[in-house]
Design a protein around this motif. Structure first.
Motif, PDB file in Angstrom:
ATOM      1  N   ASN A 113       0.875  -1.169   0.000  1.00 38.28           N
ATOM      2  CA  ASN A 113       0.000   0.000   0.000  1.00 38.28           C
ATOM      3  C   ASN A 113       0.914   1.222   0.000  1.00 38.28           C
ATOM      4  OD1 ASN A 113       0.858   0.396   2.693  1.00 38.28           O
ATOM      5  ND2 ASN A 113      -0.839  -0.820   3.490  1.00 38.28           N
ATOM      6  N   GLU A 114       0.330   2.420   0.070  1.00 31.76           N
ATOM      7  CA  GLU A 114       1.135   3.662  -0.022  1.00 31.76           C
ATOM      8  C   GLU A 114       2.258   3.704   1.026  1.00 31.76           C
ATOM      9  OE1 GLU A 114       1.053   6.325  -2.129  1.00 31.76           O
ATOM     10  OE2 GLU A 114      -0.552   5.494  -3.359  1.00 31.76           O
ATOM     11  N   TRP A 131       8.216   1.197  -6.640  1.00 32.11           N
ATOM     12  CA  TRP A 131       7.019   1.680  -7.361  1.00 32.11           C
ATOM     13  C   TRP A 131       6.652   0.755  -8.515  1.00 32.11           C
ATOM     14  CZ3 TRP A 131       3.615   4.750  -5.335  1.00 32.11           C
ATOM     15  CH2 TRP A 131       4.012   5.580  -4.265  1.00 32.11           C
ATOM     16  N   TYR A 134       4.589  -1.937  -6.939  1.00 32.16           N
ATOM     17  CA  TYR A 134       3.248  -1.456  -6.569  1.00 32.16           C
ATOM     18  C   TYR A 134       2.365  -1.317  -7.803  1.00 32.16           C
ATOM     19  CZ  TYR A 134      -0.243   1.140  -3.820  1.00 32.16           C
ATOM     20  OH  TYR A 134      -1.397   1.530  -3.181  1.00 32.16           O
ATOM     21  N   LYS A 178       5.449   6.030 -10.034  1.00 30.46           N
ATOM     22  CA  LYS A 178       4.625   6.516  -8.924  1.00 30.46           C
ATOM     23  C   LYS A 178       3.361   7.177  -9.482  1.00 30.46           C
ATOM     24  CE  LYS A 178       4.907   9.348  -4.739  1.00 30.46           C
ATOM     25  NZ  LYS A 178       5.797  10.043  -3.798  1.00 30.46           N
ATOM     26  N   THR A 198      -6.286  -1.187   0.850  1.00 30.59           N
ATOM     27  CA  THR A 198      -4.952  -0.930   1.404  1.00 30.59           C
ATOM     28  C   THR A 198      -4.578  -1.927   2.496  1.00 30.59           C
ATOM     29  OG1 THR A 198      -5.944   0.603   2.971  1.00 30.59           O
ATOM     30  CG2 THR A 198      -5.031   1.558   0.965  1.00 30.59           C
TER      31      THR A 198
END
Length: 369
Positions: A113-114, A131, A134, A178, A198
Motif C-alpha cells: 500500500n502507499e 514503485w 506497486y 509513482k 490498502t
C-alpha cells in the motif's frame, strides 16, 4: 476438533496432491528435501469445495485459520503484513491437482500500500523497484481479482511511454511509475466505485476468493468436461513470501526444463530475464536470454541451479519443468512439476531414464501416453 484447512509448506509432501494441489504438494516436497524455497502456506482444495457449499463465501473457521497461518508465516520470515519496519509481501497462486487452463493468474507483491511502498523504497535504496512492484500489483489485482480488464492499464502505460518518449517499460523512472500507480488506482475507482484496498489481509482474502472463483469459470469448466476432471476436486491456493527478480541487474527470473521438451535431449533448456518478475518471461514483453547465458551473469546461482535440477530429476525420476527467481545473486525455487513433452521427446526420455538407471523398463512404458 475443527478441520485443518491450511498447511505450511513444511507440513506437507508430494503424496498430498489431492489436498494441496500439484503446486502445493511440490512446494512442500522441495521444502522437505532442503531446496531454497521462499516459505508460505497452502489453503487446501477442501476449503475451495467448502467455499461453494457455503454459497461462495469463505466461512469464519477457514478465515481464522488463514489469519493464524499468516502469523506463522510472519514468524518464519521475520516480516509482518503491512509493517512499516519490515513488511511481508506475498504471491498468491492457484494450484489444482491437475494443471488446467482458465485458472487464476498469479498475483505478485500482495501486501503493498502507499505506506509499505515508501518503506521498501527507502530500505532497498531503490525507489524505482518499489514503485514498479506497486504498479504491477495494482494492475494484477484489478485484472485478476476485480476483473477490470488489463487493456485499460496497458493503455495508461502506453500513453505514459509515448509522453516520456521511451519505448520500454524499464525506461520509466521511479517518479513515472509513482504517477502511473496513482492513475491505476483512479482507473480502479472509476471502474469499481470504491478505493483500491490498502489492508493486506483484505487484499489476501480477495485474492483467495478469486482463486476459488476461477475454479468455476467457463474455460475451466469446458476443460474439465473434456478431460473428465471432477468438479468436486476444487483448487488449492498457495501463499508464498516474495523473492524479487526485479530489484536490479543482480536479479532475474526464469523457467527451465531439465531436458528439451521437443526432442528429449538431456541438458538445461529454458529462458532467463535479468531485472524482471515472473510474468515478464511468459508475457513476452521483453526478449529473454537462453538459460545458458545465466552462467555468465550469475555464476554462483547458476551452479546451484544445476545442482537443484539434478536433485529434482533424481527425486522425481522424470524430466522437470521449473520456475525460479534470483534475488541479489541468490537462487529461489518457486515451482517444479513433471514437464509436458512431445511424443518424440516422451519416447527418448523414457528410454534414457532406463539407461540412466532411474526407471525400470515397465515403468518407462507406463510413462508414455
Amino acid at each position: 476438533m475443527s478441520k485443518k484447512w491450511v498447511y505450511l509448506f513444511k507440513e506437507g509432501n508430494a503424496d498430498m496432491r489431492e489436498l494441496l494441489g500439484g503446486k502445493g504438494a511440490n512446494l512442500a516436497e522441495m521444502t522437505n528435501i532442503g531446496l531454497p524455497v521462499p516459505q508460505g502456506f497452502t489453503i487446501t482444495t477442501e476449503a475451495c469445495t467448502q467455499y461453494y457449499e457455503d454459497g461462495r463465501q469463505i466461512n469464519p473457521e477457514i478465515q481464522d485459520q488463514i489469519n493464524e497461518y499468516i502469523g506463522k508465516m510472519e514468524e518464519i520470515t521475520g516480516k509482518k503484513f503491512g509493517d512499516k519496519e519490515n513488511p511481508l509481501l506475498v504471491s498468491v497462486r492457484s494450484g489444482a491437482r491437475a494443471s488446467m487452463p482458465g485458472m487464476m493468474d498469479t498475483i505478485l507483491n500482495l501486501g503493498l500500500n502507499e505506506e509499505v511502498v515508501e518503506t521498501i523504497a527507502v530500505q532497498s535504496g531503490n525507489p524505482r523497484w518499489a514503485w514498479d512492484c506497486y504498479r504491477r500489483f495494482i494492475q494484477m489485482y484489478s485484472d485478476v481479482v476485480m476483473e477490470v480488464g488489463k487493456k485499460y492499464f496497458e493503455e495508461l502505460i502506453d500513453e505514459m511511454k509515448a509522453d516520456r518518449g521511451v519505448t520500454q517499460d524499464v525506461e520509466l523512472t521511479a517518479e513515472d511509475l509513482k504517477e502511473l500507480a496513482g492513475k491505476f488506482k483512479a482507473e480502479y475507482k472509476a471502474k469499481i466505485g470504491e478505493d483500491f484496498p490498502t489492508d493486506p489481509k483484505e487484499q489476501l482474502m480477495g485474492a483467495v476468493k478469486a482463486v476459488f472463483r476461477s475454479w468455476d469459470n467457463p474455460r475451466a469448466n469446458v476443460y474439465r468436461r473434456d478431460n473428465d476432471i471432477p468438479y468436486s476436486w476444487g483448487t488449492a491456493v498457495n501463499v508464498q513470501s516474495m523473492a524479487f527478480g526485479n530489484m536490479g541487474d543482480d536479479c532475474g527470473t526464469g523457467v527451465a526444463f531439465t531436458r528439451d521438451p521437443a526432442t528429449g535431449e538431456k541438458g538445461l533448456f529454458g529462458e532467463f530475464l535479468t531485472n524482471a518478475q515472473g510474468e515478464d518471461v511468459v508475457a513476452g514483453v521483453r526478449t529473454p536470454m537462453h538459460i545458458s547465458e545465466m552462467e555468465q551473469k550469475f555464476p554462483e546461482a547458476f551452479a546451484q541451479f544445476v545442482e537443484v535440477c539434478k536433485t529434482l530429476e533424481d527425486h522425481y525420476r522424470d524430466m522437470q519443468d521449473m520456475e525460479f527467481t534470483v534475488e541479489h545473486g541468490k537462487l529461489y525455487m518457486l515451482q517444479t512439476r513433471n514437464g509436458k513433452r512431445t511424443a518424440q521427446a516422451a519416447l527418448k526420455i523414457a528410454c534414457d531414464l532406463v539407461d540412466e538407471g532411474m526407471r525400470t523398463e515397465e515403468e518407462a512404458v507406463l510413462m508414455i501416453d
